[in-house]
Design a protein around this motif. Sequence first.
Motif, short mmCIF file in Angstrom:
data_model
loop_
_atom_site.label_atom_id
_atom_site.label_comp_id
_atom_site.label_asym_id
_atom_site.label_seq_id
_atom_site.Cartn_x
_atom_site.Cartn_y
_atom_site.Cartn_z
N UNK A 176 -3.51 27.22 6.34
CA UNK A 176 -3.34 25.88 6.92
C UNK A 176 -4.31 24.89 6.26
N UNK A 177 -4.27 24.88 4.93
CA UNK A 177 -5.06 23.94 4.14
C UNK A 177 -4.19 23.36 3.05
N UNK A 178 -4.69 22.33 2.42
CA UNK A 178 -3.95 21.73 1.32
C UNK A 178 -4.68 20.55 0.73
N UNK A 179 -4.05 19.97 -0.28
CA UNK A 179 -4.59 18.76 -0.90
C UNK A 179 -3.43 17.93 -1.45
N UNK A 180 -3.68 16.63 -1.53
CA UNK A 180 -2.66 15.69 -2.01
C UNK A 180 -3.33 14.72 -2.97
N UNK A 181 -2.71 14.52 -4.13
CA UNK A 181 -3.16 13.51 -5.09
C UNK A 181 -1.95 12.70 -5.51
N UNK A 182 -2.04 11.38 -5.34
CA UNK A 182 -0.93 10.48 -5.69
C UNK A 182 -1.46 9.36 -6.57
N UNK A 183 -0.73 9.05 -7.63
CA UNK A 183 -1.06 7.94 -8.52
C UNK A 183 0.14 6.99 -8.53
N UNK A 184 -0.13 5.71 -8.26
CA UNK A 184 0.94 4.71 -8.17
C UNK A 184 0.77 3.70 -9.30
N UNK A 185 1.83 3.47 -10.06
CA UNK A 185 1.85 2.45 -11.09
C UNK A 185 2.10 1.11 -10.40
N UNK A 186 1.05 0.30 -10.26
CA UNK A 186 1.16 -0.96 -9.52
C UNK A 186 2.05 -1.98 -10.24
N UNK A 187 2.23 -1.81 -11.54
CA UNK A 187 3.10 -2.72 -12.28
C UNK A 187 4.57 -2.43 -11.99
N UNK A 188 4.85 -1.32 -11.32
CA UNK A 188 6.23 -0.98 -10.98
C UNK A 188 6.65 -1.56 -9.63
N UNK A 189 5.87 -2.50 -9.10
CA UNK A 189 6.21 -3.10 -7.80
C UNK A 189 7.60 -3.73 -7.88
N UNK A 190 8.37 -3.52 -6.83
CA UNK A 190 9.75 -3.99 -6.80
C UNK A 190 9.99 -4.70 -5.46
N UNK A 191 10.03 -6.03 -5.52
CA UNK A 191 10.28 -6.83 -4.32
C UNK A 191 11.75 -7.17 -4.18
N UNK A 192 12.53 -6.85 -5.22
CA UNK A 192 13.93 -7.21 -5.23
C UNK A 192 14.18 -8.53 -5.95
N UNK A 193 13.10 -9.17 -6.42
CA UNK A 193 13.23 -10.48 -7.07
C UNK A 193 12.20 -10.56 -8.20
N UNK A 194 12.63 -10.61 -9.48
CA UNK A 194 11.70 -10.54 -10.62
C UNK A 194 10.57 -11.57 -10.59
N UNK A 195 10.87 -12.81 -10.18
CA UNK A 195 9.83 -13.85 -10.14
C UNK A 195 8.75 -13.47 -9.14
N UNK A 196 9.14 -12.92 -7.99
CA UNK A 196 8.16 -12.53 -6.99
C UNK A 196 7.41 -11.27 -7.42
N UNK A 197 8.06 -10.40 -8.18
CA UNK A 197 7.35 -9.24 -8.74
C UNK A 197 6.15 -9.71 -9.56
N UNK A 198 6.36 -10.76 -10.38
CA UNK A 198 5.26 -11.30 -11.18
C UNK A 198 4.20 -11.93 -10.29
N UNK A 199 4.62 -12.67 -9.27
CA UNK A 199 3.68 -13.34 -8.36
C UNK A 199 2.78 -12.32 -7.66
#
Length: 192
Positions: free
Chosen positions: A67-90
């Motif tokens: 009953x042990x474990x570990x988690x490592x997650x890396x997120x590419x912040x440039x892959x943000x997806x708001x559904x609208x390219x202009x807002x992705x840049x903002x």
Amino acid sequence: MTRLTRLALIAAAMTSLSGPTLAAPETFIIDGTHSFPRFSYNHFGYSKQLSRFNKTSGKIVLDKEAKTGSVEVLIDMKSVDTGYPVFNEHIQGEGLLDTEKYPTASFKSTKVVFQGGKPVAVEGKLTIKDVTRPVTLTITSFQAMPHPMLKKDAIGANATTKISRSEFHAGKHAPSVGDEVTIDIAVEAIKE
């Protein structure tokens, strides 16, 4: 009784005294095609906005017996997806995610909490824009079973937490745009 028979009986007795074989930790590699951190926040009181990151990687190690474990997650912040390219840049701008200086965010566990045979929470440290804060991911669902298409052991989970974006130096427009951000992550991982 022959000597060979006595040795076989002794070996059998020793095996039964040693107890059951314990499961070893298992390592699972996060499937980036089915793992998406999502975040939501209040937008000027009008609505709850929901966006996600499209590129996530990492690994999960679980030892169900211990009953042990570990988690490592890396997120590419440039892959943000708001559904609208202009807002992705903002949203990648300096007062928010500032992805030119800080292209990744990470989560590293300090403890996996089990209830019965399943993990129910992951305590750890979330790093955004080089600011590290403790967070607890509450696991709302968990599944471990052979993947029906890949024919390998796999796990999947949904987890959630809340953060204050201003604590990570991403508080532009707060409090008009909500400072509290709910993070939900859907994750699937395949045994290494």
